[in-house]
Design an enzyme around this catalytic site. Structure first.
Site, PDB file in Angstrom:
ATOM      1  CE  LYS A 218      19.889   5.352  59.978  1.00 45.84           C
ATOM      2  NZ  LYS A 218      21.302   6.153  60.872  1.00 45.84           N
TER       3      LYS A 218
ATOM      4  NE  ARG B 281      14.837   7.474  52.657  1.00 48.24           N
ATOM      5  CZ  ARG B 281      15.214   8.019  53.541  1.00 48.24           C
ATOM      6  NH1 ARG B 281      15.028   8.858  54.419  1.00 48.24           N
ATOM      7  NH2 ARG B 281      16.440   7.100  54.777  1.00 48.24           N
TER       8      ARG B 281
ATOM      9  CD  GLU C  40      19.017   8.137  65.060  1.00 44.50           C
ATOM     10  OE1 GLU C  40      17.833   8.582  64.111  1.00 44.50           O
ATOM     11  OE2 GLU C  40      18.227   7.552  66.465  1.00 44.50           O
TER      12      GLU C  40
HETATM   13  P1  ATP Z   1      16.599   5.270  57.572  1.00 49.56           P
HETATM   14  O1  ATP Z   1      15.577   5.468  57.252  1.00 49.56           O
HETATM   15  O2  ATP Z   1      17.803   4.874  56.423  1.00 49.56           O
HETATM   16  O3  ATP Z   1      17.320   5.100  59.144  1.00 49.56           O
HETATM   17  P2  ATP Z   1      17.688   7.818  58.918  1.00 49.56           P
HETATM   18  O4  ATP Z   1      17.157   9.038  57.325  1.00 49.56           O
HETATM   19  O5  ATP Z   1      16.289   7.764  59.450  1.00 49.56           O
HETATM   20  O6  ATP Z   1      17.933   6.731  57.549  1.00 49.56           O
HETATM   21  P3  ATP Z   1      20.170   9.684  59.704  1.00 49.56           P
HETATM   22  O7  ATP Z   1      21.653   8.194  59.888  1.00 49.56           O
HETATM   23  O8  ATP Z   1      19.575  10.197  59.993  1.00 49.56           O
HETATM   24  O9  ATP Z   1      19.082   7.731  58.668  1.00 49.56           O
HETATM   25  O10 ATP Z   1      20.824   9.571  57.920  1.00 49.56           O
HETATM   26  C1  ATP Z   1      22.251  10.402  58.183  1.00 49.56           C
HETATM   27  C2  ATP Z   1      21.858  10.981  56.453  1.00 49.56           C
HETATM   28  O11 ATP Z   1      21.388  10.428  55.998  1.00 49.56           O
HETATM   29  C3  ATP Z   1      19.957  12.229  56.525  1.00 49.56           C
HETATM   30  O12 ATP Z   1      20.774  13.631  56.147  1.00 49.56           O
HETATM   31  C4  ATP Z   1      19.438  11.465  55.262  1.00 49.56           C
HETATM   32  O13 ATP Z   1      18.982  12.481  54.750  1.00 49.56           O
HETATM   33  C5  ATP Z   1      21.038  10.559  54.826  1.00 49.56           C
HETATM   34  N1  ATP Z   1      19.746   9.189  54.310  1.00 49.56           N
HETATM   35  C6  ATP Z   1      19.755   8.706  55.110  1.00 49.56           C
HETATM   36  N2  ATP Z   1      18.975   7.602  54.066  1.00 49.56           N
HETATM   37  C7  ATP Z   1      19.194   8.251  52.303  1.00 49.56           C
HETATM   38  C8  ATP Z   1      18.703   7.368  51.302  1.00 49.56           C
HETATM   39  N3  ATP Z   1      18.280   6.703  50.903  1.00 49.56           N
HETATM   40  N4  ATP Z   1      18.612   8.266  50.268  1.00 49.56           N
HETATM   41  C9  ATP Z   1      19.667   9.733  50.064  1.00 49.56           C
HETATM   42  N5  ATP Z   1      20.002  10.340  51.901  1.00 49.56           N
HETATM   43  C10 ATP Z   1      19.898   9.085  52.968  1.00 49.56           C
HETATM   44 MG    MG Z   2      17.164   9.505  60.560  1.00 44.59          MG
END
Ligand code: ATP
Ligand code: MG
Length: 555
Positions: A271, A261, A35
């Site tokens: 984020k 994760r 995102e």
């Molecule tokens: P955050 O919680 O940091 O905002 P998010 O999951 O909302 O992370 P996205 O931009 O939606 O962030 O993530 C893109 C991809 O990266 C998704 O498939 C998500 O599952 C993966 N991802 C995000 N954070 C992690 C993590 N800590 N470890 C492994 N994969 C991750």
């Molecule tokens: Mg997300």
């Protein structure tokens, strides 16, 4: 080891092996779906290495898709930063960049299809009522009074939603599933909501936006994704993922697989929280080298290979765990130990005057760039009567354990001669400012012929030819291993996470240093030139120290 043997193994790759072996799929298509609401962090690096790594190893494809259904929080600058990070990690996406917003028209069509099938309805409960009707984990929900509106009326209402005839929050489109499901996500989830927001890709074309759970599975289907890999918090949502795919006429049937994760000690990985650090100026932007973002690691001198190696070492499982910082640091340290050229820098300089060295002489010493890798060649390091050495490398008196310069004792100057200290001068505070010594002229690349035994080797730079530099030493940003568990992470921020040293003197060859490319400053650690603009000033960031200090700290 052959390339195939060197591949990681994990449960997702085992699933893919089975799917290919039994003909469920002939090829593999994955995607990485960030995102664009912040910079990518090292958790994303794990997901990138997993998705793009699978595509690489199985001769498949991996799409880069921006999951952009929240226009208010997103920004085109994040899109640029994310593209750069993926490429820097060494991966290429298949074809063009994709955006979920590319599919808004199609998604709208699928929503209409659900309405036509009697599987979606426009709901007018306000948020308080909606919460009450939803029930709780222990209590089933209740059907909304709008659940049985006719298909025709729902179609008309949804058209009005699209036309901007309802206010934000006034109504939403909900999937008609099961208000008593034990999975909360199946209790008639919202799939479209009204938002009068400008979108970075679609401008003002839309005032209704699809929800993540509706968008993601359908984007996967539209792109022909075979294995849709995401983190464990979406495990329950897989029911909704499958429900949507089953109930609209999609061109393919993707499947979702979840892994745990990455959590890294002393680091925040959300984020939203990282954005707070930036917004409150607690760090110097998303790429502040203390941040866990890919841009920050790059700015700090981490290599793409070290990040990929890290992803490999931590593996992919379904177990929740927190990785120690030392695992990450070992990856970069091993890489730089093998590959980083050496250079000399004195961070806390005092003068060293070689009294028996001619005053007008300047030598160009030829020094190896790497102790074991001959391919890295040599460089010229100027040497003359006055040098700088590290203040902590001299003592007037010391016991045997101190393998540096002591009065009446000899040390070797790295790549140069053996010197013996004779006396020193101090300032009013009693700190040594200048050390006087004599050198043995026949010791360049040779042991002393008179039997003198140097106690050790110290680094130095030439006083007149060295360059001034600023050196930034970075430490962990938080004082506790799990800052995310704190009520307020502000209270556990490490006030000593950045130490800026303005006094450093570096050898002249470092004027050609390239940003982000780390050197080993002999005996000090790994450092790279900062990638921000500093005019004529040389600013180096410490990548990592020479030894693991984390293991000690965390005990
Ligand atoms: P955050 O919680 O940091 O905002 P998010 O999951 O909302 O992370 P996205 O931009 O939606 O962030 O993530 C893109 C991809 O990266 C998704 O498939 C998500 O599952 C993966 N991802 C995000 N954070 C992690 C993590 N800590 N470890 C492994 N994969 C991750
Ligand atoms: Mg997300």
């Amino acid at each position: 080891m052959s390339e195939a043997e060197n591949r990681p193994t994990n449960f997702i790759r085992q699933i893919i092996d089975t799917d290919l072996a039994n003909g469920k799929h002939n090829s593999v298509q994955t995607r990485f779906p960030p995102e664009p609401n912040g910079f990518l962090h090292i958790g994303h690096a794990k997901a990138i290495c997993l998705n793009f790594g699978i595509a690489q190893d199985y001769n498949g494809l991996c799409n880069l898709r921006f999951d952009d259904t929240n226009p208010e929080k997103e920004d085109i600058n994040y899109v640029h930063a994310i593209k750069k990070d993926v490429q820097w990690l060494g991966f290429e996406w298949a074809g063009d960049i994709h955006y979920s917003s590319d599919y808004f028209e199609k998604l709208h069509g699928y929503a209409v299809e659900l309405i036509e099938k009697g599987l979606a309805y426009v709901d007018f409960l306000d948020s308080l009522q909606a919460r009450e009707y939803r029930g709780t984990l222990n209590k089933p929900g209740k059907n909304s009074p709008y659940r049985d509106t006719s298909v025709e009326e729902n179609l008309a209402l949804f058209a009005k939603m699209r036309n901007g005839e309802f206010k934000e929050g006034e109504c939403s489109l909900r999937a008609k599933i099961d208000m008593s499901s034990s999975f909360m996500c199946m209790r008639d989830p919202i799939i479209y909501r009204v938002r009068f927001a400008h979108h970075h890709q679609t401008g003002d074309k839309w005032c209704i936006y699809p929800m993540y759970d509706f968008t993601h599975c359908l984007s996967d289907a539209i792109e022909g994704i075979t294995h849709s890999i995401c983190t464990l918090e979406f495990q329950d949502n897989r029911r909704l993922y499958d429900w949507v795919i089953e109930n609209v006429s999609v061109p393919a049937t993707p499947h979702q697989y979840e892994f745990s994760r990455l959590n890294l000690e002393y680091t925040l990985m959300s984020k939203r929280k990282l954005n707070t650090l930036v917004e409150e100026n607690l760090v110097d932007g998303w790429d502040d080298p203390r941040m866990p973002t890919i841009a920050a690691f790059r700015r700090r001198g981490y290599t793409p290979a070290s990040m990929r190696e890290f992803a490999k070492r931590i593996g992919v499982t379904k177990m929740e765990n927190t990785v120690e910082m030392s695992v990450l640091e070992a990856c970069i340290r091993e890489d730089l130990n093998d590959n980083a050229p050496r250079a000399m820098a004195v961070l806390d300089p005092i003068k060293l005057v070689i009294e028996n060295y001619p005053e007008d002489k300047l030598e160009d010493l030829i020094v190896k760039n790497h102790p074991s890798n001959e391919e890295q060649g040599t460089r010229i390091v100027p040497f003359s009567r006055e040098l700088y050495i590290e203040a902590e490398d001299f003592r007037e008196e010391a016991n045997k354990k101190y393998k540096r310069l002591v009065i009446d004792k000899a040390v070797r100057l790295r790549g140069a001669y053996v010197v013996t200290a004779t006396r020193c001068e101090k300032n009013e505070q009693g700190n040594v400012t200048t050390v006087y010594c004599n050198y043995l002229a026949d010791t360049l690349g040779k042991n002393p012929s008179d039997g003198t035994k140097p106690k050790g080797v110290i680094h130095w730079v030439d006083a007149s030819k060295s360059l001034n530099a600023t050196v930034r030493l970075y430490d962990r940003l938080f004082t506790v291993a799990n800052p995310a568990a704190e009520q307020d992470f502000h209270s556990v921020m490490n006030s000593g996470s950045l130490v800026t040293i303005k006094t450093a003197k570096v050898e002249p060859s470092l004027s050609k240093a390239k940003a982000e490319v780390a050197f080993q400053f002999e005996r000090q650690g790994y450092f790279c030139l900062d990638n921000h603009e500093h005019g004529d000033e040389l600013v180096f960031n410490r990548t990592v120290g020479l030894r693991d200090t984390w293991a000690k700290i965390s005990k």
